[in-house]
Scaffold this active site. Structure first.
Site, PDB file in Angstrom:
ATOM      1  N   SER A   1     -37.827  77.510  12.764  1.00  0.00           N
ATOM      2  CA  SER A   1     -37.823  76.514  13.852  1.00  0.00           C
ATOM      3  C   SER A   1     -36.531  75.697  13.835  1.00  0.00           C
ATOM      4  CB  SER A   1     -38.986  75.533  13.685  1.00  0.00           C
ATOM      5  OG  SER A   1     -40.198  76.180  13.917  1.00  0.00           O
TER       6      SER A   1
ATOM      7  N   ARG B   1     -46.377  87.555  10.600  1.00  0.00           N
ATOM      8  CA  ARG B   1     -47.233  86.765   9.698  1.00  0.00           C
ATOM      9  C   ARG B   1     -48.490  87.531   9.282  1.00  0.00           C
ATOM     10  NH1 ARG B   1     -44.165  82.298   9.665  1.00  0.00           N
ATOM     11  NH2 ARG B   1     -43.453  81.520  11.665  1.00  0.00           N
TER      12      ARG B   1
ATOM     13  N   ASP C   1     -49.176  77.999  12.035  1.00  0.00           N
ATOM     14  CA  ASP C   1     -48.715  79.311  11.561  1.00  0.00           C
ATOM     15  C   ASP C   1     -49.357  79.720  10.229  1.00  0.00           C
ATOM     16  OD1 ASP C   1     -47.201  79.608  13.832  1.00  0.00           O
ATOM     17  OD2 ASP C   1     -45.360  78.856  12.921  1.00  0.00           O
TER      18      ASP C   1
HETATM   19  C1  S3P Z   1     -42.611  76.735  16.886  1.00  0.00           C
HETATM   20  C2  S3P Z   1     -43.770  76.137  17.261  1.00  0.00           C
HETATM   21  C3  S3P Z   1     -45.096  76.745  17.106  1.00  0.00           C
HETATM   22  C4  S3P Z   1     -45.087  77.887  16.089  1.00  0.00           C
HETATM   23  C5  S3P Z   1     -43.907  78.788  16.241  1.00  0.00           C
HETATM   24  C6  S3P Z   1     -42.585  78.032  16.184  1.00  0.00           C
HETATM   25  C7  S3P Z   1     -41.336  76.044  17.162  1.00  0.00           C
HETATM   26  O1  S3P Z   1     -45.513  77.213  18.366  1.00  0.00           O
HETATM   27  O2  S3P Z   1     -46.269  78.643  16.175  1.00  0.00           O
HETATM   28  O3  S3P Z   1     -43.915  79.776  15.205  1.00  0.00           O
HETATM   29  O4  S3P Z   1     -40.299  76.428  16.607  1.00  0.00           O
HETATM   30  O5  S3P Z   1     -41.363  75.087  17.936  1.00  0.00           O
HETATM   31  P1  S3P Z   1     -46.263  76.209  19.399  1.00  0.00           P
HETATM   32  O6  S3P Z   1     -45.516  74.947  19.355  1.00  0.00           O
HETATM   33  O7  S3P Z   1     -46.187  76.838  20.751  1.00  0.00           O
HETATM   34  O8  S3P Z   1     -47.672  76.109  18.874  1.00  0.00           O
END
Ligand code: S3P
Length: 416
Positions: free
Chosen positions: A14, A374, A301
């Site tokens: 992220s 995952r 996650d």
């Molecule tokens: C992420 C937010 C999450 C997560 C994804 C990465 C991000 O999704 O599941 O792996 O980098 O902002 P959501 O915010 O849509 O739940």
């Protein structure tokens, strides 16, 4: 078999996406240290290159030279990466030119309306397949206006898309989410001089240009979670995972493990834009736990791992209020339940989660990752915790390249 080791995990996915995107719109050149070399992040990097941003160096140290975003010659490929598709939809809505985003089969099925809805309210020009619900989407960028918006889902991707669009709008935007989702965007942009007021689950974003900076990206907590799980469920384990990001909007999984009785030590080491530290895990006697909707966004996650932990915990473990899991790289409720069932788990699917009985054993089976990084990693850990204690070939195991390219090497290295 013994599980021992001191390991590091790849840089945070992220934060890596955000470091590339935010430095691409900064006032001067930025430096990124320890960028994730995973497929998803490479998509974001290639897209920004196609829009005229210049990068120098490598994943250990990347210099980013921003310029006005240029209209790309070709459609932009997001691959499997929801973060690239969602965040960049927000950014391109506010830039000059035509931007067409598309993805692989899985990403083409994932919802985009959640992102385009607030952007359309800001005045964006966006057309998408399936009445605007899915990729490919075409964006004709233009000047946007600030809005007040209350989202019905807690998604950091949606929030970040709106924040990116707001930076270029003609007035501030107020955005509220039902539960707090990960706040990497707010932290990073604040660090880069953008004014963001935060009150509970509401943020107010003021338009502005981020100031260039240096990013040091910590290890990905969600990648560390596979080894944390392995350590606590394996009967003879002692593992140290070093330099992991410990942002509190990401680490609900640790609190859940503590509730389950896990033997874990947290060693905070510092705080840059994000706090980070080491985690030590030991074999543990676990008890079942119930997870409800307010906890879900802060461990979204890690939820497939809760199913595996539930198999090895005494009593019942249940996850509810997690329908969002159905919209990930695979339908993670269905993929988790169907694969663990093949291994003999007593697990039942719910519309918004699952319930698992702690039987304490699994057996090897022919497994399928459902093309989801995952799920592949969770199943590899599960296989090592069977009586046979080995990893069979998992169909689609190569999908680990999305977030953790050397996962299997690190995993083999801790098995003594
Ligand atoms: C992420 C937010 C999450 C997560 C994804 C990465 C991000 O999704 O599941 O792996 O980098 O902002 P959501 O915010 O849509 O739940």
């Amino acid at each position: 078999m013994k599980i021992r080791g001191i390991i590091t995990v790849p840089p945070d996915k992220s934060i890596s996406h955000r470091a590339i995107i935010f430095s691409s719109i900064a006032d001067k050149s930025s430096h990124i240290y320890n960028l994730l070399e995973g497929d998803d992040v490479i998509r974001t990097l290639n897209i920004m290159k196609s829009c005229g941003i210049r990068f120098e160096g490598d994943f250990k140290h990347l210099q980013v030279h921003p310029t006005t975003i240029k209209e790309p010659l070709q459609p932009l490929y997001c691959g499997n990466s929801g973060t690239s598709a969602r965040l960049l939809t927000g950014l391109f809505s506010s830039q000059k030119g035509l931007f067409v985003l598309y993805g692989d089969e899985s990403l083409s099925r994932r919802p985009m309306r959640r992102v385009t809805e607030p952007l359309l309210q800001m005045g964006a020009n966006i057309l998408g397949r399936n009445k605007g619900k899915n990729l490919p989407i075409a964006i004709m960028g233009k000047k946007l206006k600030g809005i007040e918006y209350s989202s019905h889902i807690a998604s950091a991707q949606v929030k970040s898309a709106v924040i990116l669009a707001s930076l270029f709008a003609n007035s501030p935007t107020i955005y509220t989410e039902p539960f707090k989702s990960r706040d990497h965007t707010e932290r990073m942009l604040t660090y880069m001089g953008i004014k963001i007021k935060i009150k509970g689950n509401t943020i107010k974003v003021f338009p502005g240009k981020p100031s260039a900076t240096e990013f040091f990206i910590p290890g990905d907590f969600s990648s560390a979670a596979f080894f944390i799980t392995f350590g606590v469920i394996h009967p003879d384990a002692e593992l140290t995972i070093k330099d992991i990001g410990l942002n509190p909007t990401r680490t609900q999984f640790l609190h859940t493990l503590q509730k389950m009785g896990a033997n874990i030590e947290l060693i905070p080491k510092g705080s840059d834009i994000e706090p980070y530290g080491d985690i030590k895990v030991y074999s543990s006697q676990l008890k079942g736990v119930e997870i409800t909707s307010s906890e879900v966004p802060r461990m979204i996650d890690e939820l497939p791992l809760i199913a595996l932990l539930g198999v090895f915990a005494n009593g019942i473990t249940a996850v509810r209020g997690a329908k969002e899991l159905r919209y990930k790289e695979s339908d993670r409720i269905s993929s988790t339940v169907s694969e663990l069932k093949k291994m003999g788990a007593e697990i039942q699917e719910l519309p918004d989660g699952f319930v698992v009985k702690g039987t304490g054993r699994l057996h090897l089976s022919e497994l399928n990752s459902h093309k989801d990084h995952r799920i592949a990693m969770m199943l590899a850990i599960a296989s090592l915790c069977t009586e046979e204690g080995k990893i069979p070939t998992i169909q689609g195991e190569e999908w680990v390249k999305i977030s953790y390219p050397n996962f299997f090497e690190t995993l083999k290295g801790v098995v003594k």
